[in-house]
Design an enzyme around this catalytic site. Structure first.
Site, PDB file in Angstrom:
ATOM      1  N   GLU A 192       0.834  -1.216   0.000  1.00 50.74           N
ATOM      2  CA  GLU A 192       0.000   0.000   0.000  1.00 50.74           C
ATOM      3  C   GLU A 192       0.865   1.261   0.000  1.00 50.74           C
ATOM      4  OE1 GLU A 192      -3.252  -0.198   2.852  1.00 50.74           O
ATOM      5  OE2 GLU A 192      -4.122  -1.909   1.799  1.00 50.74           O
ATOM      6  N   GLU A 202      -5.106  -8.795  -0.501  1.00 50.40           N
ATOM      7  CA  GLU A 202      -5.891  -8.484   0.711  1.00 50.40           C
ATOM      8  C   GLU A 202      -7.349  -8.376   0.295  1.00 50.40           C
ATOM      9  OE1 GLU A 202      -4.585  -5.349   3.372  1.00 50.40           O
ATOM     10  OE2 GLU A 202      -2.474  -5.824   2.961  1.00 50.40           O
TER      11      GLU A 202
HETATM   12  O1  AHR Z   1      -5.216  -6.088   6.772  1.00 42.61           O
HETATM   13  C1  AHR Z   1      -5.119  -4.959   7.578  1.00 42.61           C
HETATM   14  C2  AHR Z   1      -4.473  -3.776   6.867  1.00 42.61           C
HETATM   15  O2  AHR Z   1      -5.262  -3.386   5.796  1.00 42.61           O
HETATM   16  C3  AHR Z   1      -3.126  -4.045   6.222  1.00 42.61           C
HETATM   17  O3  AHR Z   1      -2.086  -3.921   7.125  1.00 42.61           O
HETATM   18  C4  AHR Z   1      -3.047  -2.988   5.186  1.00 42.61           C
HETATM   19  O4  AHR Z   1      -2.257  -3.367   4.082  1.00 42.61           O
HETATM   20  C5  AHR Z   1      -4.495  -2.739   4.807  1.00 42.61           C
HETATM   21  O5  AHR Z   1      -4.804  -1.406   4.787  1.00 42.61           O
END
Ligand code: AHR
Length: 529
Positions: free
Chosen positions: A210, A333
């Site tokens: 990110e 994610e």
């Molecule tokens: O999964 C939790 C958080 O969500 C992670 O650390 C981040 O990459 C995302 O914003």
């Protein structure tokens, strides 16, 4: 009538075949009389097999966050909780059942503050560092060797997320040498002194996380250059071949994909995509994990289905620069994200998991299969005690979530061949919005077994589904169903089996047709021979 069927009449066969290859493999329409009859049809095109469903779509994610690593996985060798080399036996045994193909670590946001040298060598000498992203102090008891021991126990490939935000290319380069080199070099010898003679295989390494947010708040143009620089120093040692992964977009951030693909596609093997399902869509008030009404159930499913559009549009941009689909889209994610529950503090981003999460999981996995020509990895967030977890723990207790059961039922898809389907289902309406009441997917495995999964999104209506196998007949059917009386049914430490799979017998077979009664709010997986 499906547009594909209309075209059948007027196109020569070869033109039709070319068109069929271009059409999306799943096709929704609303049948004219379906709204009241609760009937649906599914054609499973066994005679038109498509791409392999990469097993990595069933990947997991484990970040140093809340009680995921510490307590959820790692209890230490001296713990009264039964463990093997510090990793808790109950959780490992449960996860092994899922055949976890790949595990992403150490973050998430944490990855861009993690310095690998903190987590090697004697544990009592490792530094204690604040976890700046998620709170608390990290003892570093769980580091490189412990993570790779976990991967070996699970039989999972390692996906390591490197630190770009606060780390250097040199630090990244040296970590990779430590991990993968068999040379007589200082770093490889340090690894040997720390107890690991042979190098590990590390197939996946990401350059930051990110970087548009917690990983450095970069603009895509800037990150594209940073990515190219760092990726240059990801070296292959001693026969290890690393796939280099770049930080990709979130949701509908199409400009990020455009810039990264136009400026750095040649240097990457994969581009990530992050998308979380929030019932309300509002990060300030996301919605409760357990206390919700049908309005919020419906809204959650509307938002879950949006990932289909995001994948399609990001893939279309990728196709412009990479028509051969060499670069994978990795949804590293995904999952539900709710507000913290009232009551005792169970750690950062801890949330309960209900039948609604099982429905969300089934929908997402069906969508990933549909796009598996480009989507070749996905990592649900996260493995234990954080967000849409497989497993929850409370000290020595452990419970399997409804999401766990979907992953166990769906593991038959790992590495199988995607079979296209035409699904025609009534709409599930709430207020002014509606979604298809069913989501489905099909595959054929290496032994020729056909599997198909159907999710009934509607919490009130059973749907009678008639599935026709085009190009095959059915001689035997077995299946499982996951459902429960309440939308928010969940497994707790006191009642761990409220939501669990049962044998599914509500079907009739006739030649190449199978008719099944899909219970309201359920996930069904069938095996056909
Ligand atoms: O999964 C939790 C958080 O969500 C992670 O650390 C981040 O990459 C995302 O914003």
């Amino acid at each position: 009538m499906h547009s594909r069927q209309k075209l059948n009449v007027c196109l020569p066969v070869f033109a039709l075949m070319a068109l069929v290859m271009l059409l999306p493999p799943t096709h929704f329409t609303t049948p004219t009389n379906a709204q009241n009859s609760y009937q649906a049809t599914l054609v499973i095109r066994l005679d038109q097999p498509r791409w392999t469903i990469n097993r990595n779509i069933y990947g997991q994610f484990a970040e140093h966050l809340g009680r995921l690593i510490y307590e959820g996985l790692w209890v230490g060798e001296g713990s009264p909780i039964p463990n093997t080399r510090g990793l808790r036996n109950d959780v490992i045994a449960a996860l092994k059942e899922l055949r976890v193909p790949v595990l992403r670590w150490p973050g998430g946001c944490f990855a861009d503050e993690y310095h690998w040298r903190d987590g090697i060598g004697p544990r009592d000498k490792r530094p204690r560092r604040p976890n700046a992203s998620w709170g608390g102090v990290d003892t570093n008891a769980f580091g490189t060797h412990e993570f790779l021991d976990l991967c070996e126990m699970l039989g999972a490939d390692a996906y390591i997320n490197g630190n770009v935000g606060s780390g250097s290319p040199q630090e990244m380069m040296e970590w990779i040498e430590y991990l993968t080199s068999d040379a007589d070099s200082d770093l490889a010898n340090l690894r040997r002194r720390n107890g690991r003679e042979k190098p590990w295989k590390i197939p996946y390494f990401a350059v930051g996380n990110e970087t548009w947010g917690c990983g450095g708040n970069m603009r895509p143009e800037y990150y594209a250059d940073v990515y190219r620089r760092y990726a240059t120093f990801i070296k292959n040692h001693s026969g290890n071949r690393i796939q280099k992964l770049a930080v990709g977009p979130y949701d509908e951030n199409y400009n990020w994909t455009e810039v990264l693909m136009s400026q750095a596609a040649k240097q990457m093997d994969g581009l990530s995509l992050h998308y979380y399902t929030l019932p309300t869509g509002n990060w300030q008030k996301k919605g409760s994990a357990t206390q919700f009404d049908e309005k919020e159930w419906h809204a959650t499913l509307v938002r879950t289905l949006r990932i289909d559009e995001f994948i399609q549009k990001h893939s279309a941009i990728m196709d412009k620069y990479d028509p051969q689909k060499r670069v994978a889209l990795m949804v590293d994610e995904w999952g539900t994200w709710y507000d913290k529950e009232p009551g005792p503090d169970m750690g950062a981003l801890y949330q309960q998991n209900t039948l609604r999460d099982a429905i969300v999981a089934g929908i997402n996995l069906n969508i990933f299969h549909k796009h598996a020509d480009r989507v070749r990895m996905a990592n649900i967030a996260q493995m234990v005690n954080v967000l849409q977890a497989m497993v929850l723990t409370d000290k020595e207790k452990m419970v399997l979530t409804p999401t766990y059961h979907v992953f166990r039922m769906y593991r038959v898809y790992q590495g199988a061949t995607m079979i296209p389907i035409d699904l025609s289902a009534p709409e599930y309406k709430f207020g002014d919005t509606s979604v298809p009441s069913l989501s489905a997917s099909a595959s054929r495995d290496g032994e020729g077994r056909l599997h198909f999964s159907v999710v009934n999104l509607d919490p009130n209506r059973e749907v009678e589904l008639t599935a026709t196998i085009s190009g095959g007949t059915v001689s035997s059917v077995t299946g499982e169903v996951l459902t429960a009386p309440a939308m928010n049914a969940m497994n707790t430490f006191d009642h761990p089996n409220t939501v669990k799979p049962a044998l599914f017998g509500a079907f009739k077979v006739q030649g190449s047709q199978i008719t099944l009664k899909m219970p309201a709010k359920s996930v069904v997986v069938l095996e056909l021979k």
